[in-house]
Design a protein around this motif. Structure first.
Motif, PDB file in Angstrom:
ATOM      1  N   GLY A  27       0.774  -1.236   0.000  1.00 38.45           N
ATOM      2  CA  GLY A  27       0.000   0.000   0.000  1.00 38.45           C
ATOM      3  C   GLY A  27       0.802   1.281   0.000  1.00 38.45           C
ATOM      4  N   THR A  28       2.066   1.246  -0.451  1.00 38.15           N
ATOM      5  CA  THR A  28       2.864   2.474  -0.519  1.00 38.15           C
ATOM      6  C   THR A  28       2.467   3.284  -1.752  1.00 38.15           C
ATOM      7  OG1 THR A  28       4.710   1.347   0.553  1.00 38.15           O
ATOM      8  CG2 THR A  28       5.202   3.403  -0.596  1.00 38.15           C
ATOM      9  N   THR A  29       2.265   4.596  -1.576  1.00 33.31           N
ATOM     10  CA  THR A  29       1.958   5.491  -2.685  1.00 33.31           C
ATOM     11  C   THR A  29       2.993   6.608  -2.713  1.00 33.31           C
ATOM     12  OG1 THR A  29      -0.405   5.014  -2.486  1.00 33.31           O
ATOM     13  CG2 THR A  29       0.215   6.946  -3.771  1.00 33.31           C
ATOM     14  N   ILE A  30       3.653   6.773  -3.855  1.00 31.46           N
ATOM     15  CA  ILE A  30       4.737   7.744  -4.021  1.00 31.46           C
ATOM     16  C   ILE A  30       4.349   8.659  -5.173  1.00 31.46           C
ATOM     17  CG2 ILE A  30       7.183   7.979  -4.593  1.00 31.46           C
ATOM     18  CD1 ILE A  30       7.448   5.054  -3.434  1.00 31.46           C
ATOM     19  N   SER A  53       3.744  -5.076  -2.518  1.00 29.77           N
ATOM     20  CA  SER A  53       2.479  -5.227  -3.236  1.00 29.77           C
ATOM     21  C   SER A  53       1.663  -3.940  -3.105  1.00 29.77           C
ATOM     22  CB  SER A  53       1.674  -6.410  -2.678  1.00 29.77           C
ATOM     23  OG  SER A  53       1.339  -6.195  -1.323  1.00 29.77           O
ATOM     24  N   ASN A  54       0.729  -3.774  -4.051  1.00 27.29           N
ATOM     25  CA  ASN A  54      -0.162  -2.616  -4.048  1.00 27.29           C
ATOM     26  C   ASN A  54       0.617  -1.307  -3.945  1.00 27.29           C
ATOM     27  OD1 ASN A  54      -2.815  -4.097  -3.989  1.00 27.29           O
ATOM     28  ND2 ASN A  54      -1.919  -4.870  -2.086  1.00 27.29           N
ATOM     29  N   THR A  55       1.644  -1.210  -4.768  1.00 21.41           N
ATOM     30  CA  THR A  55       2.504  -0.024  -4.790  1.00 21.41           C
ATOM     31  C   THR A  55       2.080   0.885  -5.940  1.00 21.41           C
ATOM     32  OG1 THR A  55       4.324  -1.357  -3.919  1.00 21.41           O
ATOM     33  CG2 THR A  55       4.883   0.781  -4.869  1.00 21.41           C
ATOM     34  N   LYS A  56       1.954   2.175  -5.640  1.00 21.22           N
ATOM     35  CA  LYS A  56       1.515   3.146  -6.642  1.00 21.22           C
ATOM     36  C   LYS A  56       2.555   4.253  -6.751  1.00 21.22           C
ATOM     37  CE  LYS A  56      -2.717   5.608  -7.967  1.00 21.22           C
ATOM     38  NZ  LYS A  56      -4.125   5.878  -7.554  1.00 21.22           N
ATOM     39  N   VAL A  57       3.052   4.486  -7.986  1.00 20.29           N
ATOM     40  CA  VAL A  57       4.097   5.476  -8.237  1.00 20.29           C
ATOM     41  C   VAL A  57       3.610   6.373  -9.368  1.00 20.29           C
ATOM     42  CG1 VAL A  57       6.533   5.815  -8.765  1.00 20.29           C
ATOM     43  CG2 VAL A  57       5.803   3.745  -7.563  1.00 20.29           C
ATOM     44  N   VAL A  58       3.221   7.608  -9.046  1.00 18.05           N
ATOM     45  CA  VAL A  58       2.551   8.456 -10.035  1.00 18.05           C
ATOM     46  C   VAL A  58       2.992   9.916  -9.905  1.00 18.05           C
ATOM     47  CG1 VAL A  58       0.498   6.986 -10.253  1.00 18.05           C
ATOM     48  CG2 VAL A  58       0.564   8.720  -8.471  1.00 18.05           C
ATOM     49  N   ALA A  81       0.520  -6.283  -8.044  1.00 11.67           N
ATOM     50  CA  ALA A  81      -0.359  -5.104  -8.014  1.00 11.67           C
ATOM     51  C   ALA A  81       0.439  -3.803  -7.946  1.00 11.67           C
ATOM     52  CB  ALA A  81      -1.352  -5.198  -6.862  1.00 11.67           C
ATOM     53  N   PHE A  82       0.958  -3.391  -9.107  1.00 12.81           N
ATOM     54  CA  PHE A  82       1.741  -2.161  -9.192  1.00 12.81           C
ATOM     55  C   PHE A  82       1.099  -1.206 -10.196  1.00 12.81           C
ATOM     56  CE2 PHE A  82       4.689  -5.678  -8.363  1.00 12.81           C
ATOM     57  CZ  PHE A  82       5.241  -5.259  -7.158  1.00 12.81           C
ATOM     58  N   THR A  83       1.141   0.080  -9.871  1.00 12.05           N
ATOM     59  CA  THR A  83       0.754   1.121 -10.814  1.00 12.05           C
ATOM     60  C   THR A  83       1.911   2.099 -10.925  1.00 12.05           C
ATOM     61  OG1 THR A  83      -1.582   0.959 -10.218  1.00 12.05           O
ATOM     62  CG2 THR A  83      -0.871   2.966 -11.332  1.00 12.05           C
ATOM     63  N   CYS A  84       2.403   2.294 -12.128  1.00 12.25           N
ATOM     64  CA  CYS A  84       3.505   3.224 -12.381  1.00 12.25           C
ATOM     65  C   CYS A  84       3.075   4.104 -13.548  1.00 12.25           C
ATOM     66  CB  CYS A  84       4.779   2.444 -12.695  1.00 12.25           C
ATOM     67  SG  CYS A  84       6.263   3.454 -12.781  1.00 12.25           S
ATOM     68  N   SER A  85       2.541   5.281 -13.246  1.00 10.68           N
ATOM     69  CA  SER A  85       1.860   6.070 -14.271  1.00 10.68           C
ATOM     70  C   SER A  85       2.159   7.565 -14.140  1.00 10.68           C
ATOM     71  CB  SER A  85       0.341   5.866 -14.168  1.00 10.68           C
ATOM     72  OG  SER A  85      -0.002   4.513 -14.368  1.00 10.68           O
ATOM     73  N   ASN A  86       2.122   8.228 -15.291  1.00  8.52           N
ATOM     74  CA  ASN A  86       2.169   9.690 -15.368  1.00  8.52           C
ATOM     75  C   ASN A  86       3.443  10.277 -14.754  1.00  8.52           C
ATOM     76  OD1 ASN A  86      -1.081   9.034 -14.640  1.00  8.52           O
ATOM     77  ND2 ASN A  86      -0.649  10.124 -16.530  1.00  8.52           N
ATOM     78  N   ASP A 111       1.447 -13.823 -12.113  1.00 12.15           N
ATOM     79  CA  ASP A 111       1.052 -12.532 -12.655  1.00 12.15           C
ATOM     80  C   ASP A 111       1.437 -11.390 -11.720  1.00 12.15           C
ATOM     81  OD1 ASP A 111      -0.007 -13.805 -14.810  1.00 12.15           O
ATOM     82  OD2 ASP A 111      -2.099 -13.644 -14.170  1.00 12.15           O
ATOM     83  N   LEU A 112       1.998 -10.332 -12.318  1.00 15.96           N
ATOM     84  CA  LEU A 112       2.324  -9.131 -11.548  1.00 15.96           C
ATOM     85  C   LEU A 112       1.127  -8.197 -11.400  1.00 15.96           C
ATOM     86  CD1 LEU A 112       5.846  -8.209 -12.972  1.00 15.96           C
ATOM     87  CD2 LEU A 112       5.313  -9.123 -10.717  1.00 15.96           C
ATOM     88  N   ASN A 113       0.165  -8.312 -12.326  1.00 12.72           N
ATOM     89  CA  ASN A 113      -1.000  -7.409 -12.288  1.00 12.72           C
ATOM     90  C   ASN A 113      -0.550  -5.953 -12.191  1.00 12.72           C
ATOM     91  OD1 ASN A 113      -3.002  -9.533 -12.282  1.00 12.72           O
ATOM     92  ND2 ASN A 113      -2.391  -9.934 -10.164  1.00 12.72           N
ATOM     93  N   ALA A 114       0.309  -5.560 -13.126  1.00 15.67           N
ATOM     94  CA  ALA A 114       0.910  -4.229 -13.099  1.00 15.67           C
ATOM     95  C   ALA A 114       0.467  -3.412 -14.304  1.00 15.67           C
ATOM     96  CB  ALA A 114       2.428  -4.339 -13.068  1.00 15.67           C
ATOM     97  N   THR A 115       0.439  -2.086 -14.109  1.00 11.25           N
ATOM     98  CA  THR A 115       0.141  -1.145 -15.188  1.00 11.25           C
ATOM     99  C   THR A 115       1.233  -0.086 -15.243  1.00 11.25           C
ATOM    100  OG1 THR A 115      -2.248  -1.453 -14.959  1.00 11.25           O
ATOM    101  CG2 THR A 115      -1.497   0.540 -16.077  1.00 11.25           C
TER     102      THR A 115
END
Length: 333
Positions: A27-30, A53-58, A81-86, A111-115
């Motif tokens: 659940g880390t959001t950066i 897991s559930n890391t968001k980097v935006v 579960a990673f999001t690396c966007s914008n 599966d990484l389930n990453a975007t």
């Protein structure tokens, strides 16, 4: 700890990695940070995640890194579960090769389930020295590197430029989607993209069911022969509905692709927005969201929509914005 928010900071002149997210952290959001010249004395990065897991980097700005901008390493069910966007990323991998500006390393075909979406990545670099002592720069780096069986990653609506080893590199992984990215191929680039079996591991190491579609591959000079680096493939891989300029189609694939000028607004001024008459629209390509890249994309509307609170006074993004990024936003904003 879990569910940590790291936002609105400036990290500058750091010897090693700026942010490390440890094992089993969730659940880390950066977001909306500026990283300038990190990893100067080691193979450091702006962010290094280890089996998280559930890391968001935006909405971050990275200018200058010893190795990665962002690395997501690990294996098994806890690495997902990673999001690396914008993000706006330039000048990475100044001290390393066999690397990427954004890197996933899985060592498992789970599966990484990453975007990875909406990023601006330029000058992925890469640095090496051969047996004669000759410096190799740039050398063996990708913009987005799916290493060691990294699977189920969606890579879409990114601007990718300056990667000698292919803008996207799939190293043995499966079920990855690479769609609607703008690839700018420079004279020193050996490949447009790489998809290869992984000879370093055992088990299912042959890439399967990966799709490269609706992408633009624009070479700044006329090139002969395919620049695709593919080998040891499994079944079900698709490369189609792409647009090439100054490059040939890939034999055996690209049945519905085209060779055409995508008609950027002003290539000489680095304005890669598409003109209204661009032929790529017929292949299903859409324009990129240029003003959402980097900290300036972190607007009040974005913060509200994505539940990303602001800890500082201005909506202009991080307190310090690199001049390179300011020039980009002035062009498109």
């Amino acid at each position: 700890g879990n569910n940590t928010l790291i936002a609105g900071n400036t990290f500058e002149g750091i010897a090693d990695t700026a942010i490390y997210v440890g094992t089993n952290v969730s659940g880390t959001t950066i977001y909306a940070n500026t990283f300038r010249d990190v990893g100067e004395l080691d193979y450091g990065s702006a962010l290094y995640c280890q089996t998280s897991s559930n890391t968001k980097v935006v909405y971050n700005d990275v200018y200058g890194a010893g190795q990665y901008a962002f690395s997501f390493k690990g294996a098994g069910t806890g690495h997902t579960a990673f999001t690396c966007s914008n993000n706006f990323i330039t000048r990475t991998n100044r001290r390393a090769y066999d690397t990427g500006a954004i890197e996933f390393l899985n060592r498992s075909d789970l599966d990484l389930n990453a975007t990875v979406s909406g990023n601006y990545i330029s000058d992925a670099g890469g640095f090496g020295v051969n047996t004669s002592g000759t410096i190799l720069d740039p050398y063996r780096a990708s913009c987005i590197y799916l290493d060691d069986l990294s699977s189920n990653v969606t890579i879409t609506k990114n601007f990718l430029r300056g990667a000698t080893w292919g803008q996207v590199f799939i190293h043995g992984g499966d079920d990855n989607l690479i769609e609607n990215n703008f690839h700018i191929i420079q004279p020193q680039d050996l490949y447009v993209s790489t998809m290869h079996a992984n000879g370093n591991l055992t088990g299912n190491v042959n890439p399967e069911r990966n799709t490269f579609q609706k992408n633009i591959y624009y070479s700044t000079t006329a090139r002969t022969g395919t620049l695709w680096n593919v080998g040891g493939l499994g079944t079900g891989n698709v490369i189609d509905y792409n647009t090439y300029f100054n490059l040939p189609l890939l034999s055996g694939y690209d049945a519905n692709s085209q060779i055409a000028d995508p008609l950027f607004a002003d290539f000489g001024a680095d304005n890669f927005a598409l003109q209204g008459t661009s032929p790529v629209f017929a292949k299903g390509v859409v324009n990129l969201e240029w003003t959402r890249m980097g900290p300036y994309g972190y607007t009040q509307a974005a913060a509200t929509a994505e539940t990303l609170p602001r800890f500082w006074s201005s909506w202009a993004g991080a307190p310090f914005i690199d001049l390179n990024y300011q020039a980009h936003f002035a062009l498109y904003g």
